[in-house]
Design an enzyme around this catalytic site. Sequence first.
Site: not given
Ligand code: IMP
Length: 195
Positions: A7, A9, A11-12, A70-71, A152, A154, A180
């Site tokens: 990833t 992202n 925040g992640k 994936d979240s 980050f 939501y 989570h």
């Molecule tokens: P992914 O990168 O396809 O797994 O998308 C995850 C999306 O879920 C992120 O872009 C956020 O919008 C949301 N998300 C997942 N985890 C969190 C969290 O811990 N806080 C806030 N939003 C989250």
Amino acid sequence: MKLVLATSNKGKVREIKALMQGYEVVPYSELMKEFEIIEDADTFKENALIKARAVFKALNEDDVVVIADDSGISVDVLDGAPGIFSARYGGEGASDKDNLYKLIGEIKKKGVESSPAHYTAAIAIVTPTSQYTVHGWMYGDVITQVRGDGGFGYDPMFIPLGYDKTLGELDDEIKKKLSHRSKALSLAKEILQTL
Ligand code: IMP
């Protein structure tokens, strides 16, 4: 042990690094050019595996462990939406802010100001000889207000069960205990210790 994260992202990456102390955590974008990964499965688990496998294959190394997260958030009043579509709820290329305001709009359309909701994280671990998945969940409520700027995605509209502030307002340490992602990663650590 070096763990490559499938990833970029921010925040992640920040949260996973903080939760995986003792491990060298490297986002794959530091090792190669980022590439598009089509997440077209219909579960968090399968999408996490798609990402981890894609990065594992692209790295083409014998001795590497890839981790993918994936979240997303599922809102009861919206029958579980946005769920696996959380990253693109506001449309293709939507920012975290676009997604947040889209979700607020959809909840308001239902004529309510809050709803029970939960976050899900699926973590996939891919090694040269094995593949695993684990999950974690965090329950609470979403509100139709944006409060605080911590976390980050939501987080500024999510109030964890037992609290009266959003994750945007609460200290990072609280999210670290409850999230989570931290629950899924503590299971992932158990697996990593067996490798
Ligand atoms: P992914 O990168 O396809 O797994 O998308 C995850 C999306 O879920 C992120 O872009 C956020 O919008 C949301 N998300 C997942 N985890 C969190 C969290 O811990 N806080 C806030 N939003 C989250």
